[in-house]
Design a protein around this motif. Structure first.
Motif, short mmCIF file in Angstrom:
data_model
loop_
_atom_site.label_atom_id
_atom_site.label_comp_id
_atom_site.label_asym_id
_atom_site.label_seq_id
_atom_site.Cartn_x
_atom_site.Cartn_y
_atom_site.Cartn_z
N TYR A 144 0.83 -1.20 0.00
CA TYR A 144 0.00 0.00 0.00
C TYR A 144 0.87 1.25 0.00
N GLY A 145 0.42 2.26 -0.73
CA GLY A 145 1.01 3.58 -0.65
C GLY A 145 0.16 4.45 0.26
N TYR A 146 0.74 5.52 0.80
CA TYR A 146 0.05 6.37 1.77
C TYR A 146 -0.01 7.83 1.30
N ARG A 147 -1.04 8.51 1.75
CA ARG A 147 -1.20 9.93 1.44
C ARG A 147 -1.80 10.62 2.67
N LEU A 148 -1.26 11.80 3.01
CA LEU A 148 -1.75 12.59 4.13
C LEU A 148 -2.29 13.91 3.57
N ASP A 149 -3.55 14.22 3.90
CA ASP A 149 -4.18 15.45 3.43
C ASP A 149 -4.67 16.28 4.60
N GLU A 150 -4.12 17.48 4.71
CA GLU A 150 -4.60 18.42 5.72
C GLU A 150 -5.88 19.08 5.21
N PRO A 151 -6.91 19.20 6.04
CA PRO A 151 -8.13 19.86 5.57
C PRO A 151 -7.89 21.34 5.29
N ALA A 152 -8.65 21.88 4.37
CA ALA A 152 -8.55 23.31 4.07
C ALA A 152 -9.01 24.12 5.28
N GLY A 153 -8.43 25.29 5.45
CA GLY A 153 -8.84 26.20 6.52
C GLY A 153 -9.30 27.52 5.94
N ARG A 154 -9.29 28.55 6.77
CA ARG A 154 -9.69 29.88 6.33
C ARG A 154 -8.60 30.88 6.69
N ARG A 155 -8.40 31.87 5.81
CA ARG A 155 -7.47 32.98 6.09
C ARG A 155 -8.24 34.29 6.05
N MET A 156 -8.11 35.05 7.15
CA MET A 156 -8.80 36.33 7.23
C MET A 156 -8.22 37.32 6.22
N VAL A 157 -9.10 38.15 5.63
CA VAL A 157 -8.67 39.19 4.69
C VAL A 157 -8.80 40.53 5.42
N PRO A 158 -7.67 41.16 5.77
CA PRO A 158 -7.70 42.38 6.57
C PRO A 158 -8.59 43.48 6.00
N SER A 159 -8.57 43.65 4.67
CA SER A 159 -9.37 44.72 4.07
C SER A 159 -10.87 44.49 4.28
N ARG A 160 -11.29 43.24 4.23
CA ARG A 160 -12.71 42.92 4.44
C ARG A 160 -13.11 43.14 5.90
N LEU A 161 -12.21 42.77 6.81
CA LEU A 161 -12.47 43.01 8.23
C LEU A 161 -12.60 44.51 8.51
N ALA A 162 -11.67 45.27 7.94
CA ALA A 162 -11.67 46.72 8.18
C ALA A 162 -12.93 47.37 7.62
N ALA A 163 -13.37 46.91 6.45
CA ALA A 163 -14.56 47.50 5.83
C ALA A 163 -15.81 47.30 6.68
N LEU A 164 -15.79 46.21 7.49
CA LEU A 164 -16.95 45.93 8.33
C LEU A 164 -16.72 46.34 9.79
N GLY A 165 -15.57 47.01 10.03
CA GLY A 165 -15.29 47.52 11.36
C GLY A 165 -15.00 46.45 12.39
N ILE A 166 -14.44 45.34 11.97
CA ILE A 166 -14.14 44.25 12.89
C ILE A 166 -12.64 44.22 13.18
N SER A 167 -12.28 44.24 14.46
CA SER A 167 -10.88 44.25 14.84
C SER A 167 -10.73 43.67 16.24
N GLY A 168 -9.47 43.49 16.66
CA GLY A 168 -9.17 43.04 18.00
C GLY A 168 -9.74 41.66 18.31
N PRO A 169 -10.18 41.47 19.57
CA PRO A 169 -10.70 40.16 20.00
C PRO A 169 -11.89 39.67 19.17
N ALA A 170 -12.61 40.60 18.56
CA ALA A 170 -13.78 40.19 17.77
C ALA A 170 -13.38 39.31 16.59
N VAL A 171 -12.16 39.51 16.07
CA VAL A 171 -11.69 38.69 14.96
C VAL A 171 -11.57 37.23 15.40
N GLY A 172 -11.03 37.02 16.61
CA GLY A 172 -10.89 35.68 17.13
C GLY A 172 -12.23 35.01 17.36
N VAL A 173 -13.19 35.77 17.87
CA VAL A 173 -14.53 35.23 18.09
C VAL A 173 -15.15 34.80 16.77
#
Length: 303
Positions: A144-173
């Protein structure tokens, strides 16, 4: 840390410069040992590696150059009283060989070793790093051969956060819960591709080779022979360096590691030359005790 440590890169016959097989993948806190051949325990010592972090061991098949180091590794895990369970994946058809290697000699069995035999046309197992898949290869005994796949995640886009006024601890939430008021995580982030790794040993060309290699960031693949001995390679169920390069090119591999070299070829540069004829990406000709970093993560696309 995500890297591959090359503990042994020979094929059936070791040489003065190449030990029998052994490959340790460090993927954050998931540490996987692939195909521990004879001498792997000492090679780990030479590489400055302990057995303690190993979470699982993957055996492609029960030829000696891929498995005779298993007793020593398991006994060392027991000697060091590794506190966490260690899972061993291996072809179910080789159960008698696993049983012999598991208790090859007398010792105090102080570790929790979890057998995970593989059978059938497809096998998947969850790990802390992602999904571990095994597919059958074409060799002289079940492999048998093996393959390891990490699931996709998400990366925050600073410009989108700023446009909606989200910053600080709210980003983590927002990142943890997926929503902050009327704002969803999808609105302020993009998909971050997961990373992937494939390990392909003794095999002739078959569909599983391409399926395992498809789009991976790092491919470790046997290239036992050169094209001048292609007929012999096909007869005994092995690949040439040219075939390994062609697989990598057709599969969209980012970095290719050639290994499992026959002792009949004293000049390793010939493997690079052959693979380079068909693969345009980065190629590593494996050397014992070398370290190969997993390529940096692909950039997420911001629309």
């Amino acid at each position: 840390m995500r890297e591959l440590v090359l503990l042994g890169t020979a094929s059936q016959v070791p040489t003065r410069l190449r030990n029998h097989n052994g490959y340790l993948l460090r993927w954050d806190d998931e540490v996987i040992l692939f195909d521990p051949g004879e001498g792997t325990q000492r090679q780990m010592l030479m590489a400055g590696l302990a057995v303690t972090p190993i979470k699982r061991i993957c055996i492609t098949h029960f030829h000696g150059d891929h498995s005779l180091g298993l007793p020593g590794i398991l006994q060392r895990i027991s000697l060091d009283k590794v506190a966490h369970p260690v899972t061993v994946h291996y072809p179910a058809a080789g159960q008698e060989f696993y049983d012999r290697l598991r208790h090859a000699t007398s010792y105090w069995d102080n570790a929790e070793i979890v057998p995970a035999p593989i059978e059938g046309a497809s096998y998947a197992h969850p790990t802390s790093a992602g999904r571990l898949t095994a597919l059958p290869l074409r060799h002289s005994l079940p492999t048998y051969g093996y393959r390891l796949d990490e699931p996709a995640g998400r990366r925050m886009v600073p410009s989108r956060l700023a446009a909606l006024g989200i910053s600080g601890p709210a980003v983590g939430v927002l990142n943890r819960t997926g929503r902050l008021g009327d704002v969803t995580l999808d609105q302020v982030s993009v998909e971050r591709p997961g990373q992937s790794f494939a390990f392909i040993m003794d095999t002739g060309l078959c569909d599983s080779v391409y399926e395992l290699a498809a789009g991976v960031d790092l491919l470790v693949i046997e290239s036992t022979f050169l094209t001048e001995d292609a007929e012999m390679a096909a007869m005994v169920g092995h690949l040439t360096a040219a075939q390994a390069g062609a697989v990598a090119q057709a599969s969209g591999v980012r970095k290719l590691v050639l290994t499992h070299f026959s002792q009949r070829y004293p000049d390793p540069s010939r493997f690079l030359d052959e693979a380079r004829q068909s693969f345009a990406g980065e190629i590593v000709v494996a050397e014992d005790l070398g370290r190969v970093p997993v390529p940096l993560r692909r950039e997420a696309t911001v629309g």
